[in-house]
Design a protein around this motif. Structure first.
Motif, PDB file in Angstrom:
ATOM      1  N   PRO A  72       0.813  -1.214   0.000  1.00 39.51           N
ATOM      2  CA  PRO A  72       0.000   0.000   0.000  1.00 39.51           C
ATOM      3  C   PRO A  72       0.849   1.267   0.000  1.00 39.51           C
ATOM      4  N   LEU A  73       0.265   2.357  -0.498  1.00 35.22           N
ATOM      5  CA  LEU A  73       0.955   3.643  -0.521  1.00 35.22           C
ATOM      6  C   LEU A  73       0.759   4.410   0.777  1.00 35.22           C
ATOM      7  N   GLU A  74      -0.469   4.446   1.252  1.00 36.84           N
ATOM      8  CA  GLU A  74      -0.794   5.213   2.450  1.00 36.84           C
ATOM      9  C   GLU A  74      -0.885   4.293   3.657  1.00 36.84           C
ATOM     10  N   PRO A  75      -0.464   4.783   4.834  1.00 41.00           N
ATOM     11  CA  PRO A  75      -0.666   3.964   6.042  1.00 41.00           C
ATOM     12  C   PRO A  75      -2.160   3.829   6.339  1.00 41.00           C
ATOM     13  N   LEU A  76      -2.552   2.653   6.779  1.00 45.43           N
ATOM     14  CA  LEU A  76      -3.960   2.384   7.052  1.00 45.43           C
ATOM     15  C   LEU A  76      -4.305   2.855   8.460  1.00 45.43           C
ATOM     16  N   LYS A  77      -5.517   3.394   8.603  1.00 51.59           N
ATOM     17  CA  LYS A  77      -5.900   4.026   9.862  1.00 51.59           C
ATOM     18  C   LYS A  77      -6.894   3.213  10.675  1.00 51.59           C
ATOM     19  N   THR A  78      -7.736   2.434  10.039  1.00 49.86           N
ATOM     20  CA  THR A  78      -8.802   1.733  10.762  1.00 49.86           C
ATOM     21  C   THR A  78      -8.500   0.239  10.857  1.00 49.86           C
ATOM     22  N   PRO A  79      -8.985  -0.400  11.913  1.00 51.91           N
ATOM     23  CA  PRO A  79      -8.815  -1.859  12.001  1.00 51.91           C
ATOM     24  C   PRO A  79      -9.478  -2.592  10.835  1.00 51.91           C
ATOM     25  N   GLY A  80     -10.647  -2.108  10.406  1.00 49.75           N
ATOM     26  CA  GLY A  80     -11.314  -2.727   9.257  1.00 49.75           C
ATOM     27  C   GLY A  80     -10.486  -2.595   7.991  1.00 49.75           C
ATOM     28  N   GLY A  81      -9.851  -1.447   7.818  1.00 49.33           N
ATOM     29  CA  GLY A  81      -8.987  -1.235   6.656  1.00 49.33           C
ATOM     30  C   GLY A  81      -7.780  -2.150   6.680  1.00 49.33           C
ATOM     31  N   LYS A  82      -7.234  -2.361   7.868  1.00 52.01           N
ATOM     32  CA  LYS A  82      -6.070  -3.246   7.990  1.00 52.01           C
ATOM     33  C   LYS A  82      -6.457  -4.701   7.719  1.00 52.01           C
ATOM     34  N   LEU A  83      -7.615  -5.120   8.212  1.00 53.31           N
ATOM     35  CA  LEU A  83      -8.088  -6.479   7.927  1.00 53.31           C
ATOM     36  C   LEU A  83      -8.377  -6.652   6.439  1.00 53.31           C
ATOM     37  N   PHE A  84      -9.020  -5.642   5.857  1.00 54.00           N
ATOM     38  CA  PHE A  84      -9.296  -5.718   4.424  1.00 54.00           C
ATOM     39  C   PHE A  84      -8.000  -5.797   3.626  1.00 54.00           C
ATOM     40  N   ALA A  85      -7.031  -4.946   3.967  1.00 53.83           N
ATOM     41  CA  ALA A  85      -5.768  -4.913   3.221  1.00 53.83           C
ATOM     42  C   ALA A  85      -5.047  -6.256   3.311  1.00 53.83           C
ATOM     43  N   GLY A  86      -5.069  -6.882   4.487  1.00 53.18           N
ATOM     44  CA  GLY A  86      -4.437  -8.192   4.622  1.00 53.18           C
ATOM     45  C   GLY A  86      -5.120  -9.254   3.781  1.00 53.18           C
ATOM     46  N   ALA A  87      -6.450  -9.279   3.846  1.00 49.76           N
ATOM     47  CA  ALA A  87      -7.201 -10.263   3.054  1.00 49.76           C
ATOM     48  C   ALA A  87      -7.034  -9.996   1.560  1.00 49.76           C
ATOM     49  N   TYR A  88      -7.059  -8.732   1.181  1.00 49.63           N
ATOM     50  CA  TYR A  88      -6.907  -8.373  -0.235  1.00 49.63           C
ATOM     51  C   TYR A  88      -5.509  -8.714  -0.741  1.00 49.63           C
ATOM     52  N   ALA A  89      -4.500  -8.553   0.103  1.00 53.00           N
ATOM     53  CA  ALA A  89      -3.136  -8.911  -0.297  1.00 53.00           C
ATOM     54  C   ALA A  89      -3.016 -10.420  -0.534  1.00 53.00           C
ATOM     55  N   LEU A  90      -3.615 -11.227   0.352  1.00 51.48           N
ATOM     56  CA  LEU A  90      -3.594 -12.679   0.152  1.00 51.48           C
ATOM     57  C   LEU A  90      -4.335 -13.064  -1.125  1.00 51.48           C
ATOM     58  N   TYR A  91      -5.504 -12.485  -1.318  1.00 46.69           N
ATOM     59  CA  TYR A  91      -6.294 -12.729  -2.526  1.00 46.69           C
ATOM     60  C   TYR A  91      -5.513 -12.307  -3.776  1.00 46.69           C
ATOM     61  N   SER A  92      -4.856 -11.151  -3.696  1.00 50.03           N
ATOM     62  CA  SER A  92      -4.127 -10.629  -4.857  1.00 50.03           C
ATOM     63  C   SER A  92      -2.984 -11.540  -5.269  1.00 50.03           C
ATOM     64  N   GLY A  93      -2.333 -12.156  -4.300  1.00 52.58           N
ATOM     65  CA  GLY A  93      -1.274 -13.106  -4.638  1.00 52.58           C
ATOM     66  C   GLY A  93      -1.808 -14.282  -5.432  1.00 52.58           C
ATOM     67  N   LEU A  94      -2.979 -14.772  -5.040  1.00 51.79           N
ATOM     68  CA  LEU A  94      -3.593 -15.883  -5.777  1.00 51.79           C
ATOM     69  C   LEU A  94      -4.048 -15.441  -7.163  1.00 51.79           C
ATOM     70  N   VAL A  95      -4.582 -14.235  -7.273  1.00 47.86           N
ATOM     71  CA  VAL A  95      -5.031 -13.722  -8.567  1.00 47.86           C
ATOM     72  C   VAL A  95      -3.846 -13.578  -9.514  1.00 47.86           C
ATOM     73  N   LEU A  96      -2.719 -13.124  -9.003  1.00 46.59           N
ATOM     74  CA  LEU A  96      -1.527 -12.979  -9.842  1.00 46.59           C
ATOM     75  C   LEU A  96      -1.093 -14.333 -10.402  1.00 46.59           C
ATOM     76  N   VAL A  97      -1.103 -15.346  -9.559  1.00 46.57           N
ATOM     77  CA  VAL A  97      -0.731 -16.692 -10.010  1.00 46.57           C
ATOM     78  C   VAL A  97      -1.748 -17.228 -11.014  1.00 46.57           C
ATOM     79  N   MET A  98      -3.048 -17.040 -10.716  1.00 50.31           N
ATOM     80  CA  MET A  98      -4.092 -17.530 -11.629  1.00 50.31           C
ATOM     81  C   MET A  98      -4.034 -16.820 -12.984  1.00 50.31           C
TER      82      MET A  98
END
Length: 123
Positions: A72-98
């Motif tokens: 990410p470019l900007e630091p995340l401020k909310t717990p929901g944003g941090k959870l989303f960013a973590g899940a999205y990063a894991l998902y994005s790794g799989l999408v890149l491979v697929m």
């Protein structure tokens, strides 16, 4: 009657696909991978907008950086944003491979198919 497979690849006993048909296959797979990446980018933008209250441009920049594996470019401020960013990063790794697999599949299949045809001709 020929059995149709999901990926529509010819079997090793069929003739090699002509170049124009092979080019269409590569283009179709590239379009599928592009649609997958586009939908993932849109989902990431929506997630950043909802969880971090980012504008469209900032959400696009952060989602595209995560999707490309940069972070990410900007630091995340909310717990929901941090959870989303973590899940999205894991998902994005799989999408890149697929997406890589979808784009490379017809090229690798053609290479192996040609190898099997040459092997059968040599026997």
């Amino acid at each position: 009657m020929s059995k149709r497979h999901l990926l529509r690849f010819e079997s090793k006993h069929d003739a090699l696909l002509p170049r124009p048909a092979f080019a269409r296959r590569v283009a179709r797979n590239f379009a599928v991978a592009s649609a997958l990446i586009g939908a993932s980018l849109l989902g990431g933008m929506t997630g950043y907008h909802l969880t971090e209250d980012m504008g469209r441009i900032d959400a696009f920049a952060n989602a595209s950086m995560i999707l490309s594996g940069m972070g990410p470019l900007e630091p995340l401020k909310t717990p929901g944003g941090k959870l989303f960013a973590g899940a999205y990063a894991l998902y994005s790794g799989l999408v890149l491979v697929m997406a890589s697999g979808v784009v490379l599949a017809p090229i690798v299949h053609r290479m192996f198919h040609r190898f099997h045809l040459e092997e059968d001709a040599g026997q």
